[in-house]
Write an enzyme that holds these catalytic residues in place. Structure first.
Site, PDB file in Angstrom:
ATOM      1  N   SER A 168     -56.127 -13.749 -45.540  1.00 56.78           N
ATOM      2  CA  SER A 168     -56.989 -13.720 -44.362  1.00 56.78           C
ATOM      3  C   SER A 168     -58.233 -12.901 -44.644  1.00 56.78           C
ATOM      4  CB  SER A 168     -56.254 -13.098 -43.180  1.00 56.78           C
ATOM      5  OG  SER A 168     -55.342 -14.001 -42.650  1.00 56.78           O
TER       6      SER A 168
ATOM      7  N   HIS B  41     -59.028 -10.929 -36.826  1.00 61.04           N
ATOM      8  CA  HIS B  41     -57.630 -10.476 -36.731  1.00 61.04           C
ATOM      9  C   HIS B  41     -57.293  -9.441 -37.795  1.00 61.04           C
ATOM     10  CE1 HIS B  41     -56.537 -13.868 -39.577  1.00 61.04           C
ATOM     11  NE2 HIS B  41     -55.587 -13.042 -39.940  1.00 61.04           N
TER      12      HIS B  41
ATOM     13  N   ASP C  41     -63.288 -16.174 -36.060  1.00 58.73           N
ATOM     14  CA  ASP C  41     -62.361 -15.137 -36.532  1.00 58.73           C
ATOM     15  C   ASP C  41     -63.012 -14.259 -37.608  1.00 58.73           C
ATOM     16  OD1 ASP C  41     -60.170 -13.613 -37.134  1.00 58.73           O
ATOM     17  OD2 ASP C  41     -58.764 -15.289 -37.195  1.00 58.73           O
TER      18      ASP C  41
HETATM   19  N1  ARG Z   1     -52.205 -16.957 -38.379  1.00 57.68           N
HETATM   20  C1  ARG Z   1     -53.228 -16.096 -38.860  1.00 57.68           C
HETATM   21  C2  ARG Z   1     -52.762 -15.339 -40.084  1.00 57.68           C
HETATM   22  O1  ARG Z   1     -51.607 -15.073 -40.266  1.00 57.68           O
HETATM   23  C3  ARG Z   1     -53.639 -15.099 -37.847  1.00 57.68           C
HETATM   24  C4  ARG Z   1     -54.474 -15.677 -36.795  1.00 57.68           C
HETATM   25  C5  ARG Z   1     -54.791 -14.671 -35.741  1.00 57.68           C
HETATM   26  N2  ARG Z   1     -55.216 -15.365 -34.548  1.00 57.68           N
HETATM   27  C6  ARG Z   1     -54.478 -15.481 -33.461  1.00 57.68           C
HETATM   28  N3  ARG Z   1     -54.859 -16.237 -32.500  1.00 57.68           N
HETATM   29  N4  ARG Z   1     -53.345 -14.833 -33.334  1.00 57.68           N
HETATM   30  O2  ARG Z   1     -53.565 -14.924 -40.885  1.00 57.68           O
END
Ligand code: ARG
Length: 720
Positions: free
Chosen positions: A655, A91, A227
């Site tokens: 992230s 992401h 991811d």
């Molecule tokens: N919640 C994660 C973050 O803010 C992003 C995950 C992205 N994945 C998804 N399925 N949208 O870092």
């Protein structure tokens, strides 16, 4: 005797079992954290992590940013080879992968792998920062400040001393530096980075793996997502940072992380380093009410409708799906967060916790006249500041979410000011040619990911929300115009906009740039909408400025008082996009009554979650085949671990951060937090907060077996 030992062991394991709040500053680890970390099993020293004079783990930690705002790290990453190979989340690489995708080469859908360096894809504008050193400069900054200063004078003084300090740190070098306030402006730290400008895409799994579970699973455990994506940092031949050039060579890092294929056990030590964006751990109950009732509520409400419009367009064809994939994902991420955060804040009674702290603070202040003189009005000032600002803040959030929801008007206003120069007789023909070239590039970049129907629909839906929710005195000119000329029919306005504005598609934009006309520009509906958006947004923000000053001052004094009240405590500053370290351990949790969540998931769980093709839970055929063959060695035996959780203290911006074991080896890549503790950015929940990580074994298996990218496996140091 035996009993005492048992109690002592019980006590010890109780303290060891507790997660530690804190996104710690690297230069303070030796003083504040290392002892505890070593007790928990960490085998290295504070100097192995951060040392001004010799390479350490910090040299493998990367902050990803964008040209123009390189210090606002949107994600983190880690270097995992002597050739500058960079591992981050899928992401985090999403917009780069999206930018390189087309109907012919759909790297989002199919994944992308460079089997040779020459096939790696450049991403101009993406930056990668590595910390060179940091320094506490509080004394130097404070020497320029005094309590009698107005907030304005204070900011000006901080700016000018910061400029001097950063200049000293960077002059005649390739470094970039910033001074960042900590603890609401009570302390100041200098960060000196090398910022690399040539960051190329190396690999990414298909999004059915890299984003497996989609929005349904986002912010949730148990999770089954690959991811990750890979990039490579390039430098000029002499090793200095340089923009993309064919002559550039792979970065020779001062340090890279060995990649462990040994796996993790419940209770294992885990350390995470990266660039957390924002936390508000010292927010008051008044600020919290503002976040819950205004920011989170409005954001969730407006984005629910915005996402529905984008989704409708994306379902129509592959081109629109690719165009809007990245916009959709980033909108959806904090859409869900806003709602889950409000739920968690309510469930955990965070408001009650904040009020208890304020009562304690007030009692401490009132116990001493000298304290009363400094802090006596802090809480009342904050309460009043938020109350006075409520209407403006509501309009502000609606303006950001709804008025700035569609895009053509923002583009129209941005380019309109350049187009005006084309109509200006005093501008030379030569300059005009340059401006035309620039406009052409801006147009190509903008319209590549733009769909006329989707944007027109966004105008109809989102402008109407602003109209309905914000008072008459804070309406932009364009909305008054829609009410008058179109009798409040926003669909009709959108239809007219689509038919008449030159900014609603690339061909009419190009034609207009070729033959610009000031009168036509000023009458253009998108341009008018853009101009009036900026006007109202400026007006709202100017009106808010005095209240924001009150809040900044109040928050600074509140935190200063808290620290004075509790001088023995090891205080950790809120996240602010600077590099931090958090330590903790691998571990299961109980999300709610009678429910137990194990600390890892496996590939079996991916198969169990499988859903229809094209959906959030699609499983690629190749993954199913490989799963059936079960050849996981050397990354697993009959099972392959996919994700695991730790109790480290992270937030957005982290992230892509490395999860590092007691030996300093990479065991995972952090990619999310759990919904039950989404209040964590405001109040750390030590029993509940978990960090969701990709197991390095799943990453290695995908690169090696699924993708067959032996070139990448060979450049890593894998610990088996
Ligand atoms: N919640 C994660 C973050 O803010 C992003 C995950 C992205 N994945 C998804 N399925 N949208 O870092």
């Amino acid at each position: 005797m035996k009993r005492i030992i048992i109690i002592a062991i019980a006590l010890l394991s109780w303290t060891l079992a507790k997660a530690d709040e804190g996104m710690w500053l690297l230069s303070k680890i030796k003083e504040l954290n290392i002892e505890k970390m070593q007790q928990m099993g960490f085998k290295l020293t504070a100097e192995d992590i951060y040392n001004v004079n010799k390479p350490g783990i910090k040299d493998a930690i990367v902050g990803l940013g964008n040209e123009g705002r390189p210090f606002q790290h949107f994600c983190s990453g880690e270097i995992i080879s002597p050739n500058g190979l960079l591992l981050t989340n899928h992401h985090c690489g999403f917009s780069a992968i999206q930018a390189h995708s087309s109907v012919e080469h759909d790297y989002l859908r199919d994944g992308f792998w460079a089997y040779e360096m020459k096939d790696e894809l450049a991403n101009p504008g993406t930056t990668a920062s590595i910390l060179d050193r940091m320094e506490d400069v509080t004394e130097r900054v404070n020497a320029c400040l005094n309590d009698g200063m107005s907030e304005g004078e204070r900011y000006a003084a901080i700016d000018s001393i910061s400029e001097i300090i950063t200049k000293e740190a960077t002059e005649g070098t390739h470094f970039s530096a910033q001074v960042q306030p900590m603890f609401e402006g009570n302390q100041f730290f200098l960060f000196v980075y090398t910022i690399y400008q040539d960051v190329r895409l190396v690999g990414a799994p298909p999004q059915s793996m890299g984003k497996f579970g989609g929005d349904t699973d986002n912010w949730m455990w148990p999770r089954h997502t690959a991811d990750f994506s890979m990039f490579r940092i390039y430098t000029a031949p002499d090793g200095s940072p340089a923009p993309y050039s064919e002559e550039n060579v792979p970065l020779k890092p001062k340090h890279y992380l060995p990649v462990s294929a040994k796996g993790v056990q419940d209770g294992d030590f885990a350390m995470i380093m990266g660039f957390p964006g924002t936390t508000e751990r010292y927010i008051t109950s008044f600020g919290l009410a503002n976040t819950m009732d205004i920011t989170n509520t409005i954001r969730y409400e407006v984005r629910t409708d915005k996402l529905a419009v984008m989704r409708e367009g994306m379902e129509k064809d592959q081109k629109t799906r690719i165009q809007y994939a990245s916009k959709y994902a980033s909108c959806a991420n904090y859409w869900k967060y806003s709602n889950e955060q409000n739920k968690a804040l309510r469930n955990l009674n965070t408001m009650g916790n904040k009020q208890a702290i304020e009562r304690e603070f007030a009692a401490w202040v009132n116990a001493d006249p000298a304290r009363k003189a400094v802090y006596g009005s802090v809480l009342a000032d904050l309460q009043k500041g938020y109350a006075d600002m409520k209407t403006l803040e509501t309009a502000n959030v609606y303006a950001q979410e709804a008025l700035a929801g569609p895009e053509a008007h923002l583009f129209a206003y941005r380019t309109g000011r350049v187009i005006a120069k084309l109509c200006d007789e005093t501008v030379s023909a030569e300059d005009k040619a340059t401006l035309r070239e620039a406009l052409k590039e801006m147009g190509a970049a903008f319209y590549k990911d733009f769909n006329t129907d989707v944007d027109a629909k966004l105008f109809a839906v989102l402008f109407k929300i602003y109209n309905d929710k914000v008072g008459a005195d804070l309406q932009p000119e364009i909305i008054n115009f829609i009410n008058k000329k179109y009798k409040g029919d926003f669909n009709k306005f959108a239809a007219d906009l689509k038919a008449k504005s030159v900014f609603m598609n690339e061909a009419s934009f190009d034609a207009f740039v070729a033959e610009p006309n000031m009168k036509k520009l000023e009458k253009d509906l998108a341009y008018q909408a853009g101009k009036s958006f900026y006007e109202i947004y400026m007006k709202i923000n100017a009106s808010m400025a005095p209240y924001n000053t009150v809040l900044a001052r109040g928050n600074r004094l509140f935190v200063r008082g808290l620290m004075e009240m509790n001088p023995e405590k090891a205080w950790a500053p809120d996240a602010n996009s600077t590099i931090r370290m958090t330590y903790g351990k691998v571990g299961s949790y109980k999300p709610r009554d009678a429910v137990f969540y194990d600390y890892y998931t496996t590939l079996k769980g991916v198969m169990e979650k499988e859903g229809p093709a094209g959906g959030e839970f699609e499983v690629p055929a190749r993954l199913k085949e490989l799963y059936a063959q079960k050849n996981f060695a050397p990354y697993g035996n009959d099972i392959l671990s996919v994700n695991f959780i730790t109790d480290n203290d992270i937030t957005g911006g982290n992230s892509g951060s490395p999860v590092i074991n007691a030996e300093g080896h990479l065991i995972g890549t952090a990619f999310d937090g759990n919904s039950e503790a989404m209040s964590g950015d405001i109040d750390f929940e030590e029993n509940l907060q978990r960090c969701i990580n990709l197991d390095t074994r799943y990453m290695l298996w995908i690169v090696d077996v699924y993708a067959g990218a032996k070139n990448l496996i060979n450049e890593m140091t894998i610990i088996k």
